[in-house]
Scaffold this active site. Sequence first.
Site, mmCIF file in Angstrom:
data_model
loop_
_atom_site.group_PDB
_atom_site.id
_atom_site.type_symbol
_atom_site.label_atom_id
_atom_site.label_comp_id
_atom_site.label_asym_id
_atom_site.label_seq_id
_atom_site.Cartn_x
_atom_site.Cartn_y
_atom_site.Cartn_z
ATOM 1 N N LYS A 14 33.705 37.239 46.220
ATOM 2 C CA LYS A 14 34.709 36.512 46.853
ATOM 3 C C LYS A 14 35.894 37.316 47.362
ATOM 4 C CE LYS A 14 34.973 32.750 43.959
ATOM 5 N NZ LYS A 14 33.591 33.142 43.327
ATOM 6 N N ARG A 89 36.625 23.730 45.367
ATOM 7 C CA ARG A 89 35.176 23.799 44.544
ATOM 8 C C ARG A 89 35.187 23.033 43.507
ATOM 9 N NH1 ARG A 89 36.963 29.170 41.733
ATOM 10 N NH2 ARG A 89 36.269 29.644 39.995
ATOM 11 N N ARG A 128 32.378 44.575 35.323
ATOM 12 C CA ARG A 128 33.204 44.219 35.873
ATOM 13 C C ARG A 128 34.473 44.431 35.341
ATOM 14 N NH1 ARG A 128 35.275 38.777 38.976
ATOM 15 N NH2 ARG A 128 35.556 37.710 36.739
ATOM 16 N N ARG A 161 38.490 40.686 32.620
ATOM 17 C CA ARG A 161 38.846 38.928 32.177
ATOM 18 C C ARG A 161 38.238 38.919 30.672
ATOM 19 N NH1 ARG A 161 38.322 36.476 37.819
ATOM 20 N NH2 ARG A 161 36.924 35.187 36.522
ATOM 21 N N ARG A 172 30.641 29.280 33.521
ATOM 22 C CA ARG A 172 31.164 29.044 34.822
ATOM 23 C C ARG A 172 30.258 28.946 35.640
ATOM 24 N NH1 ARG A 172 33.503 34.863 34.098
ATOM 25 N NH2 ARG A 172 33.663 34.440 36.925
HETATM 26 P P1 AP5 Z 1 33.926 39.606 42.535
HETATM 27 O O1 AP5 Z 1 34.651 40.121 43.817
HETATM 28 O O2 AP5 Z 1 35.099 39.889 41.810
HETATM 29 O O3 AP5 Z 1 33.216 38.275 42.154
HETATM 30 P P2 AP5 Z 1 34.618 36.789 42.735
HETATM 31 O O4 AP5 Z 1 33.431 35.892 43.611
HETATM 32 O O5 AP5 Z 1 35.672 36.935 43.113
HETATM 33 O O6 AP5 Z 1 33.780 36.112 41.084
HETATM 34 P P3 AP5 Z 1 35.040 35.538 39.858
HETATM 35 O O7 AP5 Z 1 34.442 35.711 38.477
HETATM 36 O O8 AP5 Z 1 36.226 35.936 40.537
HETATM 37 O O9 AP5 Z 1 34.582 34.055 40.703
HETATM 38 P P4 AP5 Z 1 34.961 32.884 39.948
HETATM 39 O O10 AP5 Z 1 34.685 32.069 40.805
HETATM 40 O O11 AP5 Z 1 33.939 32.459 39.117
HETATM 41 O O12 AP5 Z 1 36.502 33.053 39.103
HETATM 42 P P5 AP5 Z 1 37.706 32.607 39.826
HETATM 43 O O13 AP5 Z 1 38.591 34.337 39.114
HETATM 44 O O14 AP5 Z 1 38.094 31.796 41.258
HETATM 45 O O15 AP5 Z 1 33.182 40.621 42.634
HETATM 46 C C1 AP5 Z 1 32.098 40.766 41.211
HETATM 47 C C2 AP5 Z 1 31.888 42.062 40.957
HETATM 48 O O16 AP5 Z 1 30.656 42.171 41.027
HETATM 49 C C3 AP5 Z 1 32.912 43.659 40.883
HETATM 50 O O17 AP5 Z 1 32.443 43.923 40.063
HETATM 51 C C4 AP5 Z 1 32.846 43.587 41.869
HETATM 52 O O18 AP5 Z 1 32.783 44.954 42.083
HETATM 53 C C5 AP5 Z 1 30.990 43.506 42.203
HETATM 54 N N1 AP5 Z 1 30.359 43.716 43.265
HETATM 55 C C6 AP5 Z 1 31.340 42.669 44.318
HETATM 56 N N2 AP5 Z 1 30.482 42.946 45.815
HETATM 57 C C7 AP5 Z 1 29.555 43.998 45.628
HETATM 58 C C8 AP5 Z 1 28.073 44.217 46.085
HETATM 59 N N3 AP5 Z 1 27.894 43.599 47.597
HETATM 60 N N4 AP5 Z 1 27.441 44.416 45.292
HETATM 61 C C9 AP5 Z 1 27.652 45.026 43.884
HETATM 62 N N5 AP5 Z 1 28.662 44.997 43.048
HETATM 63 C C10 AP5 Z 1 28.946 44.032 44.228
HETATM 64 O O19 AP5 Z 1 38.240 31.957 38.052
HETATM 65 C C11 AP5 Z 1 38.239 31.679 37.351
HETATM 66 C C12 AP5 Z 1 38.931 30.150 37.084
HETATM 67 O O20 AP5 Z 1 40.309 29.577 37.324
HETATM 68 C C13 AP5 Z 1 37.483 29.805 36.893
HETATM 69 O O21 AP5 Z 1 36.927 29.449 35.681
HETATM 70 C C14 AP5 Z 1 38.101 27.563 36.559
HETATM 71 O O22 AP5 Z 1 38.959 27.684 35.137
HETATM 72 C C15 AP5 Z 1 39.790 28.581 36.904
HETATM 73 N N6 AP5 Z 1 39.848 28.252 38.708
HETATM 74 C C16 AP5 Z 1 40.447 28.979 39.582
HETATM 75 N N7 AP5 Z 1 39.684 28.445 40.838
HETATM 76 C C17 AP5 Z 1 40.041 27.032 40.288
HETATM 77 C C18 AP5 Z 1 39.869 25.585 41.243
HETATM 78 N N8 AP5 Z 1 39.746 25.856 42.477
HETATM 79 N N9 AP5 Z 1 39.832 24.670 40.771
HETATM 80 C C19 AP5 Z 1 39.815 24.505 39.358
HETATM 81 N N10 AP5 Z 1 39.717 25.669 38.630
HETATM 82 C C20 AP5 Z 1 39.787 26.352 39.325
HETATM 83 MG MG MG Z 2 37.046 36.715 41.986
#
Ligand code: AP5
Ligand code: MG
Length: 214
Positions: A14, A89, A128, A161, A172
């Site tokens: 994402k 979410r 990552r 992270r 997660r």
């Molecule tokens: P990346 O693009 O970083 O993946 P992502 O989908 O953004 O994954 P996240 O871990 O950021 O999602 P998340 O939902 O767990 O975390 P968030 O920060 O939203 O890519 C991942 C890796 O893969 C990278 O190394 C990249 O280089 C690689 N990659 C990408 N595409 C690739 C490809 N095609 N091929 C190979 N490699 C590839 O949330 C964190 C925390 O915040 C949550 O746990 C929660 O506590 C809180 N939070 C956030 N939003 C909410 C919400 N709406 N409600 C409640 N709590 C929330």
């Molecule tokens: Mg992300």
Amino acid sequence: MKKVVLLGAPGVGKGTQASGVAKSLGVNCMASGDLFRDHLSRETELGSKAKSYMSVGELVPDEITIGMVTQWLNKGEQTNGFVLDGFPRTIAQAKALDNVLIIGAGSLDRVIHIVVPVSELIERLSGRYICTKCQKPYHLVSSPPLIENQCDDCKAPIYQRDDDSSDAVKKRLEVYEEQTTPLVEYYLGAGLLTEVDGVGEIDDVRASIQEVLA
Ligand code: AP5
Ligand code: MG
Ligand code: ZN
């Protein structure tokens, strides 16, 4: 199509795709996780409320998250459109988003559901690193920065992270399955969901998303 949600499990890409997609649509993007991490680093009251949930991989409670995102959406420059990464979410968050958009006499245009097998998600998250300043994601093997340990865009250091530890990743993924997958049905029912294969070159995944939004 200018009001877009990127939906998908931790690690599907994402954050990797959101800014490019937003740029091509000429709108801003918002990652709820990035907003929370920004609050954490500035040690705000909201950051201290979110910290205990984030560190173990739980969702931050809906009332806190919805308040933060609604504030972002209500900024004037978002009326033209947006790309949301990581929000909604839960069903409660999706309904809150519908209500905010109805007040502005609008609705979502498309929800892109990015899908990647769990084994690959775990591999991606364990390698990552993200930028300390702009939070751009990198991967030590598949997408390393041009200069070691340094963000290509803002030259700030990159770091791992806390919630990419194996225990927090496991949590997660479970939380995603329990609390976020019901959104697939919700948006399918609304006729808004399109699934995109998130496996493959980053540029190819971006092209698939852009094809849906064209
Ligand atoms: P990346 O693009 O970083 O993946 P992502 O989908 O953004 O994954 P996240 O871990 O950021 O999602 P998340 O939902 O767990 O975390 P968030 O920060 O939203 O890519 C991942 C890796 O893969 C990278 O190394 C990249 O280089 C690689 N990659 C990408 N595409 C690739 C490809 N095609 N091929 C190979 N490699 C590839 O949330 C964190 C925390 O915040 C949550 O746990 C929660 O506590 C809180 N939070 C956030 N939003 C909410 C919400 N709406 N409600 C409640 N709590 C929330
Ligand atoms: Mg992300
Ligand atoms: Zn950066």
